[in-house]
Design an enzyme around this catalytic site. Structure first.
Site, mmCIF file in Angstrom:
data_model
loop_
_atom_site.group_PDB
_atom_site.id
_atom_site.type_symbol
_atom_site.label_atom_id
_atom_site.label_comp_id
_atom_site.label_asym_id
_atom_site.label_seq_id
_atom_site.Cartn_x
_atom_site.Cartn_y
_atom_site.Cartn_z
ATOM 1 N N LYS A 63 27.082 9.073 -10.565
ATOM 2 C CA LYS A 63 28.529 9.191 -10.375
ATOM 3 C C LYS A 63 28.954 8.498 -9.084
ATOM 4 O O LYS A 63 28.439 8.790 -8.009
ATOM 5 C CB LYS A 63 28.957 10.663 -10.310
ATOM 6 C CG LYS A 63 30.471 10.841 -10.140
ATOM 7 C CD LYS A 63 30.852 12.319 -10.129
ATOM 8 C CE LYS A 63 30.688 12.966 -8.778
ATOM 9 N NZ LYS A 63 31.718 12.518 -7.795
ATOM 10 N N ASP A 110 34.341 8.155 -10.979
ATOM 11 C CA ASP A 110 35.130 9.384 -10.842
ATOM 12 C C ASP A 110 36.324 9.143 -9.911
ATOM 13 O O ASP A 110 36.282 9.469 -8.728
ATOM 14 C CB ASP A 110 34.214 10.488 -10.288
ATOM 15 C CG ASP A 110 34.924 11.803 -10.080
ATOM 16 O OD1 ASP A 110 35.981 12.018 -10.701
ATOM 17 O OD2 ASP A 110 34.409 12.635 -9.299
ATOM 18 N N LYS A 145 39.704 9.938 -11.045
ATOM 19 C CA LYS A 145 40.755 10.916 -11.405
ATOM 20 C C LYS A 145 42.156 10.289 -11.373
ATOM 21 O O LYS A 145 43.034 10.710 -10.623
ATOM 22 C CB LYS A 145 40.710 12.131 -10.474
ATOM 23 C CG LYS A 145 39.382 12.872 -10.460
ATOM 24 C CD LYS A 145 39.425 14.062 -9.512
ATOM 25 C CE LYS A 145 38.113 14.816 -9.492
ATOM 26 N NZ LYS A 145 37.040 14.085 -8.784
ATOM 27 N N LEU A 146 42.373 9.302 -12.203
ATOM 28 C CA LEU A 146 43.649 8.587 -12.214
ATOM 29 C C LEU A 146 44.821 9.536 -12.459
ATOM 30 O O LEU A 146 44.758 10.400 -13.336
ATOM 31 C CB LEU A 146 43.641 7.510 -13.302
ATOM 32 C CG LEU A 146 42.560 6.436 -13.205
ATOM 33 C CD1 LEU A 146 42.682 5.468 -14.369
ATOM 34 C CD2 LEU A 146 42.636 5.697 -11.877
ATOM 35 N N ASP A 161 49.144 8.941 -12.217
ATOM 36 C CA ASP A 161 50.313 8.158 -11.821
ATOM 37 C C ASP A 161 51.252 8.130 -13.023
ATOM 38 O O ASP A 161 51.054 8.872 -13.985
ATOM 39 C CB ASP A 161 49.880 6.736 -11.409
ATOM 40 C CG ASP A 161 50.781 6.145 -10.322
ATOM 41 O OD1 ASP A 161 52.010 6.111 -10.551
ATOM 42 O OD2 ASP A 161 50.260 5.732 -9.270
#
Length: 226
Positions: A30, A58, A60-61, A63
């Protein structure tokens, strides 16, 4: 169940040296936000050059939908095997991401983050105005409807996610302390046995491996336990 080792150390060299030490083992690696912001695609390429590793990026988008889709498309083309985004971005955003990635050959797995394992119930309630379990069910059902491959959650929500979606819907569970190590900044942590009972597909382990004197030995012990 697969083991995903977190490369969360403070510099590029330490992360790459750990990957070299773990070469040949049946694990995922990761790459998190700090490493990617510092090292970019360079770290992905270097890991792939070391050995036959699968890489979970990793980030974590979170928006507006189009920006998430744009970002997901860019990172999906970087050679990674799994990415994630926040389920709380909503159904429309998740669907837009999956629509965009549908044109990519051998796209990465896409998981949705439900409730960060750093949250306790009170902190989560203050932000989401609901308890963790209810929200995780709603998030996972939305992600499943949007066509994602699975969820990121604590071990304690893994079984409930599958019960409310599909047993084939992937669960990846951070906050694993395999042999009773300190929880550090995590709140909802568990050991390997609990992860098995809760049907986790991937467990993420970081500090107990990279802070050990012999990381490879710890990984081999975890794999044997799995």
């Amino acid at each position: 169940m697969k083991l995903c080792v977190a490369l969360d150390m403070a510099n590029f060299e330490d992360n790459i040296n750990l990957a070299k030490e773990l070469k040949g083992l049946d694990i995922w690696l990761k790459v998190g936000l700090r490493s990617y912001l510092r090292d970019g695609v360079k770290i992905i390429n270097e890991i792939k050059n070391i050995g036959d590793f699968k890489v979970f990026l990793d980030l974590k988008l979170y928006d507006i939908p189009n920006t998430m889709a744009d970002a997901a498309e860019v990172i999906a083309k970087s050679g990674v095997d799994m990415i994630n985004l926040h389920a709380s971005a909503g159904l429309r955003a998740m669907k837009m991401v999956m629509d965009r990635l549908s044109n990519i050959k051998n796209r990465p797995l896409v998981l949705a983050v439900s409730a960060l394992t750093s949250f306790n119930q009170n902190e989560f309630m203050e932000i989401y105005n609901d308890n963790i379990q209810n929200s995780v069910i709603k998030f996972s059902q939305a992600a499943y409807k949007a066509g994602l491959d699975g969820m990121v959650s604590s071990v304690f929500e893994s079984k409930i996610i599958k019960e409310n979606t599909s047993r084939d819907f992937i669960t990846l569970t951070p906050g694993i302390r395999p042999f009773g190590e300190s929880s550090n900044d995590q709140q909802r942590v568990a050991n390997i046995q609990t992860a098995k009972e809760m049907k986790s597909d991937f467990i993420v382990v970081g500090r107990p491996i990279y802070e050990a004197k012999n990381p490879r030995e710890v990984v081999e012990k975890i794999l044997k336990e799995i």
